[in-house]
Write an enzyme that holds these catalytic residues in place. Sequence first.
Site, short mmCIF file in Angstrom:
data_model
loop_
_atom_site.label_atom_id
_atom_site.label_comp_id
_atom_site.label_asym_id
_atom_site.label_seq_id
_atom_site.Cartn_x
_atom_site.Cartn_y
_atom_site.Cartn_z
N PRO A 141 11.04 -8.59 19.78
CA PRO A 141 12.50 -8.68 19.60
C PRO A 141 12.97 -9.32 18.29
O PRO A 141 13.55 -10.40 18.27
CB PRO A 141 12.93 -9.51 20.82
CG PRO A 141 11.76 -10.38 21.10
CD PRO A 141 10.56 -9.56 20.77
N CYS A 142 12.76 -8.60 17.21
CA CYS A 142 13.21 -9.07 15.90
C CYS A 142 14.73 -9.19 15.84
O CYS A 142 15.26 -9.94 15.03
CB CYS A 142 12.67 -8.17 14.79
SG CYS A 142 12.97 -6.42 15.03
#
Length: 179
Positions: A141-142
């Site tokens: 989850p950048c």
Amino acid sequence: MPAKPTERFFLDRLETPIGIALLVTDDDGFLRALDWSDYETRLHRLLRRHYGDIVLEDTPAPKSLISALKGYFSGDLQQLTTIKWRTGGTPFQRNVWTALQTIPAGRTSSYGELAGRLSVPNAARAVGLANGSNPISVVVPCHRLIGSDGSLTGYAGGLNRKQWLLKHEGATFKSATSQ
């Protein structure tokens, strides 16, 4: 030194609320990349950078992967944690990508905070570069990294997608339209 053997990966497409996701998997069913159809050229470039010469075949993704992603986009945010993935990248990049998974859905962190957790407190920019090279968006989850002031900052899939993902997860941030 012998040439690195050509790797074989599989490409599938999944309709999502924020566009068509490109899913790249390997023989073992691990997710190797998730990008967006409007960035397919970048996907191919990242795959070459991480793995060298590859063969990419149009093949359905594992049912468990499709089910988990559909579940996530339908509101079961924990489904992302069930997805098996592996990446290329440098040791530092892989450390950043692994650390991203410690940020729970609905929460955010800043680049500097993540650098501090990785014991490299002056490396916020390096964390940002590694974050931007993440080949498995959404699952790694950048999008949960934001500016230290709570504002949205760059996202390889576009700020509109980042904003949608954070709203979908119930995170607090300064929206792109309020800046």
